[in-house]
Design a protein around this motif. Sequence first.
Motif, short mmCIF file in Angstrom:
data_model
loop_
_atom_site.label_atom_id
_atom_site.label_comp_id
_atom_site.label_asym_id
_atom_site.label_seq_id
_atom_site.Cartn_x
_atom_site.Cartn_y
_atom_site.Cartn_z
N TYR A 14 -0.22 6.82 -6.39
CA TYR A 14 -1.34 7.76 -6.38
C TYR A 14 -0.83 9.19 -6.29
CZ TYR A 14 -5.82 9.85 -5.04
OH TYR A 14 -6.95 10.63 -5.01
N GLN A 15 0.15 9.43 -5.42
CA GLN A 15 0.71 10.77 -5.27
C GLN A 15 1.44 11.21 -6.52
OE1 GLN A 15 2.97 10.07 -1.68
NE2 GLN A 15 1.32 10.84 -0.35
N ARG B 52 -1.08 12.29 -8.99
CA ARG B 52 -1.57 13.65 -8.73
C ARG B 52 -0.56 14.69 -9.21
NH1 ARG B 52 -6.60 13.34 -8.63
NH2 ARG B 52 -6.50 15.56 -8.10
N LYS B 53 0.72 14.41 -9.06
CA LYS B 53 1.75 15.34 -9.54
C LYS B 53 1.76 15.41 -11.07
CE LYS B 53 4.93 14.90 -5.63
NZ LYS B 53 6.26 14.44 -5.17
N LEU B 54 1.54 14.25 -11.70
CA LEU B 54 1.48 14.22 -13.16
C LEU B 54 0.33 15.10 -13.65
CD1 LEU B 54 1.88 11.16 -15.45
CD2 LEU B 54 -0.16 12.57 -15.69
N LEU B 55 -0.79 15.04 -12.95
CA LEU B 55 -1.93 15.87 -13.34
C LEU B 55 -1.61 17.35 -13.19
CD1 LEU B 55 -5.01 14.00 -11.80
CD2 LEU B 55 -4.08 13.84 -14.11
N TYR C 99 0.82 -1.22 0.00
CA TYR C 99 0.00 0.00 0.00
C TYR C 99 0.85 1.27 0.00
CZ TYR C 99 -4.56 -2.15 0.01
OH TYR C 99 -5.70 -2.83 -0.38
N GLU C 100 2.06 1.17 0.51
CA GLU C 100 2.98 2.31 0.38
C GLU C 100 3.27 2.57 -1.09
OE1 GLU C 100 5.52 2.30 4.58
OE2 GLU C 100 6.27 1.18 2.84
N LYS C 101 3.39 1.48 -1.85
CA LYS C 101 3.60 1.62 -3.31
C LYS C 101 2.35 2.21 -3.96
CE LYS C 101 5.74 0.72 -7.28
NZ LYS C 101 4.74 1.03 -8.27
N LYS C 102 1.16 1.75 -3.56
CA LYS C 102 -0.09 2.30 -4.09
C LYS C 102 -0.18 3.79 -3.79
CE LYS C 102 -3.12 -1.81 -3.89
NZ LYS C 102 -3.89 -1.71 -5.15
N LEU C 103 0.14 4.15 -2.54
CA LEU C 103 0.08 5.55 -2.13
C LEU C 103 1.09 6.38 -2.92
CD1 LEU C 103 -0.94 7.80 -0.29
CD2 LEU C 103 0.67 7.03 1.45
#
Length: 580
Positions: free
Chosen positions: A249-250, A253-256, A242-246
């Motif tokens: 995900y982060q 968000r930076k890519l966006l 889940y650290e990898k998932k998080l």
Amino acid sequence: MSKMKTLQGIGVSEGFAIGQAVWLEETEQQDCPETIAAGAEQEELERFEAACAAVKAELDKQIETMTEKLGAKQAEIFTAHRMMLEDPTLVDAVTEMINNRQSAVFAVHKVTAEMAAMFAAMDNDYMRERAADITDIGRRLTRKLQGRDNDGAAAVSNGIVVAQDLLPSDTALLDKDKVLGFVTALGGKTSHTSILARAAGLPAVVGLGGQLDEISPRATIILDGGAGLVLVDPDAATVAKYEKKLEDYQRWRKLLAAVKELPSQTADGRVVEIAANIGTPQEIAKVQNVNADGIGLFRTEFVFMGRTELPTEEEQFEAYKQVLEGLPNKKVIFRTLDAGGDKELDYLGLPPEANPALGLRAVRLCFSRTDIFKTQLRALLRASVYGNLHIMFPMISGLEEFRQAKSMLNQAREELTRQGIACKQKVPVGIMVEIPAAAVMADVLAQEVDFFSIGTNDLVQYTVAVDRMNEQVAYLSDYFHPAVLRLISRVIEASHNAGKWTGMCGEMAGDPLATVLLTGFGLDEFSMHAGAVLEVKNLIRRIKTDEAQAYAKEAMKLGTSAEIRAYLQQIKQKYTVSED
């Protein structure tokens, strides 16, 4: 052997969180006498009135803060709370109990508890979840009567909040910079707490019920807001996963954020406008933060809400002018007053209707109250000289209504011109397509309107014949219903055949799952809440027009909403996997 526990709740706000469980303890109500002495009734009534006034002032401040932080739509939750404080059902019942020598605290507790229980017992999930709003008001009043400050949520930091329930006021107090997310036993997707969580970008899982007891204070938990999962005491491998998932995900968000300054166009250069929906001038900052191309929907009804009388022409003019000046050179589409139905304005004194969704609302209300309509049209026209103003009429069902509305607009312009008041002589005028009749007649309407904007929320409601506020049939409210998609495609094609453009300002416009499909249909403008702008823009920039058209054609061969969703999910994955 792993001691990890997997709890399944309702995912109401996407995102991941890994941290320590911080239980939000409910503050015990201080002891208070049930009765008061004879002759003390007037003093107790004055205490109750003072508490109501104090809570109203508190709510006014919270409405202002929430509008700036999350937007007018979310702040409307607390506007509704404020109106509850003036509801005779509550005020009269408490007053009667005080006159019968019962204390204000006891009366408030008893009346709000009975009202909340009544809502909680309803069959409709949406109405059931309004019980939390009543409880919230009762708690605010009790605190004021007992001289206590707001407590609990504001003090939580550095963890994942765990509580039996979070009231809307609790959620509004959570500091996003300190709180990682929250988990509750109660609540559902349509609760105001869930709405606020999504707006704030806080991952949240609700509806855990008795499973909440599995979470001990300070336990390590993992929160998956999309899947509705809570993992308690996870092992090292699960934490790493889940650290990898998080992290992904982060990074996503930076890519966006990186696409913010890039043009809104497809991979082959077709320009597509990505606009935002707002309801107050205070939300302009949010639009600027994501560099939206303009405002596809300014909900003018918010200028009319949270007050006890109609706004004057001058008040409206100043609000509309402020929006235009805040977004120089960008298109701003003002929807004329869309009141009635589920947007009540008590000071209009409208009689109750058996079926308000099909009754006197939106432009129909404006035709019945031409004084209100003319005042608004004058204010809009006066503001037009300060920017790129467009006007859009809601709930138009056919050509007669559009001509009537436009005639009134022309009359307002002639009045202003005679009075020597500056206004633009030509302003683009369009309609909301939210009634199936308008979609079916789109080819005729396109000959006279300047543009269409599809309101999918109501278009779905009227096409599929489902009350979208009724949780018993809410599963039928789906904008991927093949019939709805055919109407949308028909409207876009009709506008293009007439040399006009079509936008969309309903919920569907901000759903990334629909982006490729709508691009394939040829939608010219997507308008959504500011938080969705960058993800939709990123998707549009990654796809070519001919590819989107081919995918749309295949999707329209499918016969059910479920099949269409599954197909579009596969397509979306091709364009959302980061190449970086």
